[in-house]
Write an enzyme that holds these catalytic residues in place. Structure first.
Site, short mmCIF file in Angstrom:
data_model
loop_
_atom_site.label_atom_id
_atom_site.label_comp_id
_atom_site.label_asym_id
_atom_site.label_seq_id
_atom_site.Cartn_x
_atom_site.Cartn_y
_atom_site.Cartn_z
N LYS A 224 0.88 -1.58 -0.24
CA LYS A 224 0.28 -0.24 -0.07
C LYS A 224 0.99 1.43 0.00
O LYS A 224 2.04 1.04 0.30
CB LYS A 224 -0.63 0.10 0.66
CG LYS A 224 -2.34 -0.65 0.42
CD LYS A 224 -3.59 -1.16 1.87
CE LYS A 224 -4.48 -2.20 1.01
NZ LYS A 224 -5.28 -2.51 2.15
N ARG A 259 -3.87 -10.07 4.78
CA ARG A 259 -3.90 -10.21 3.28
C ARG A 259 -2.69 -9.53 2.59
O ARG A 259 -2.32 -8.24 2.63
CB ARG A 259 -5.36 -9.14 3.33
CG ARG A 259 -5.89 -9.38 1.52
CD ARG A 259 -7.08 -8.03 1.71
NE ARG A 259 -7.15 -8.20 0.34
CZ ARG A 259 -7.34 -7.48 -1.04
NH1 ARG A 259 -5.48 -6.26 -0.27
NH2 ARG A 259 -7.34 -7.28 -1.75
N1 PMM Z 1 -7.51 -3.91 0.44
C1 PMM Z 1 -7.76 -3.77 -0.85
C2 PMM Z 1 -8.89 -4.81 -0.74
N2 PMM Z 1 -10.02 -5.17 -0.04
N3 PMM Z 1 -9.71 -5.93 1.71
C3 PMM Z 1 -9.77 -6.50 3.11
N4 PMM Z 1 -10.38 -6.89 4.21
N5 PMM Z 1 -8.22 -5.78 3.33
C4 PMM Z 1 -8.28 -4.60 2.84
O1 PMM Z 1 -6.78 -4.01 3.63
C5 PMM Z 1 -8.05 -4.66 1.73
C6 PMM Z 1 -8.63 -5.54 0.36
C7 PMM Z 1 -6.97 -2.90 -1.46
O2 PMM Z 1 -5.76 -3.69 -1.95
P1 PMM Z 1 -5.28 -4.74 -3.42
O3 PMM Z 1 -5.96 -3.56 -4.54
O4 PMM Z 1 -3.79 -3.54 -3.53
O5 PMM Z 1 -5.34 -5.81 -3.91
#
Ligand code: PMM
Length: 284
Positions: A224, A259
């Site tokens: 991030k 995650r």
């Molecule tokens: N971050 C992203 C997408 N989904 N879900 C949860 N539960 N927690 C998160 O921090 C989260 C998420 C964004 O990340 P990406 O687009 O790089 O996968």
């Protein structure tokens, strides 16, 4: 405590569980476009499982700051085949679907998912709570301030931890009122979702305060932007920084699940953090 992900079950409190990210999107935070093709997404999911992912989070809508919303047909088209194939080819690994649409959640559960990862914490679709209650699937309730379109426009809190906690408590109560069982719930402070660098660092520093809510905690720091600010690296170069956050939360015992995009790196980081926390014991 256990998290039921039928037919699987994760024992919590023994080690940090790794949720590998499979983004079937053209435009996600860090890997948008790379696994947009169905076959590439399936192969990626299998490679994450081989690298040690304990569960896989399949998403068809980007939640990157400023991202455009995707219609339900397109989101269904992106995720259902990938989930079905991963369920069949990798039955050992439970699957979560990253969606805030009830129709997508329902189809994903039918295709073999056992958890819904809802970044709107039931706020995005009035039918979602019912889908969760009826299916018995696990649900991750994540905090976001505003929407992906607006969330990074000057986010403000008096006390970010207290306010995010209050929001998650209210979302959990909403779920319970709709008939969802407490054992289905997971909470997530939503790193990067309507937060400044300082808010994100404060949430990580004080993550253990979310323990008092009594639900399993998931956290997503992987690649991030705040890690880019801290290290000066672009998204693709943030695997080490991401792993550092995994070691920190594992050692602190402040998250049950992380995650992550870079599973191999996160696995080592979690092993070190868990060993600091619990002491080292060889795998049985
Ligand atoms: N971050 C992203 C997408 N989904 N879900 C949860 N539960 N927690 C998160 O921090 C989260 C998420 C964004 O990340 P990406 O687009 O790089 O996968």
């Amino acid at each position: 405590m256990e998290l039921e992900l039928p037919p699987h079950r994760l024992q919590l409190g023994q080690r940090t569980w790794l949720m590998g990210v499979v983004n079937v999107t053209p435009d996600s935070f860090s890997d948008g476009g790379k696994f947009f093709d169905e076959a590439a997404a399936i192969a990626h999911g299998l490679s994450l499982a081989a690298a040690g992912a304990d569960l896989l989070d399949v998403g068809g809508e980007s939640t990157r700051p400023g991202a455009e919303a995707v219609g339900p047909e397109e989101e269904l088209r992106r995720v259902v085949g990938v989930i079905r194939a991963l369920r069949r080819q990798c039955p050992r690994v439970p699957i979560s679907v990253d969606t805030s649409k009830a129709v997508v959640a329902r189809a994903a559960l039918e295709a073999g998912a056992s958890m819904i990862n809802d970044v709107t914490a039931l706020g995005g679709d009035p039918q979602m709570a019912q889908v969760v209650a009826q299916s018995g699937a696990a649900i991750c309730l994540m905090h976001m301030l505003g929407t992906p379109g607006t969330m990074q426009q000057d986010p403000r809190y008096d006390d970010v931890v207290a306010e995010v906690k209050e929001f998650l408590q209210a979302a959990a109560e909403q779920a319970l009122a709709a008939g969802v069982k407490p054992s289905q719930l997971v909470i997530d402070p939503g790193i990067g979702f309507g937060k400044t660098v300082d808010h994100n660092l404060t949430l990580l520093r004080r993550l253990n305060e979310f323990r008092s809510l009594g639900y399993p905690v998931l956290v997503g720091t992987s690649r991030k932007a705040f890690l880019g600010t801290v290290t000066g690296k672009a998204a693709a170069g943030r695997a080490v920084a991401s792993a550092a956050t995994v070691a920190i939360v594992a050692a602190a015992g402040s998250a049950d699940l992380v995650r992550v995009h870079d599973v191999a790196e996160a696995k080592d980081a979690a092993a070190v953090g868990d060993a600091v926390r619990f002491g080292y014991s060889p795998a049985p």
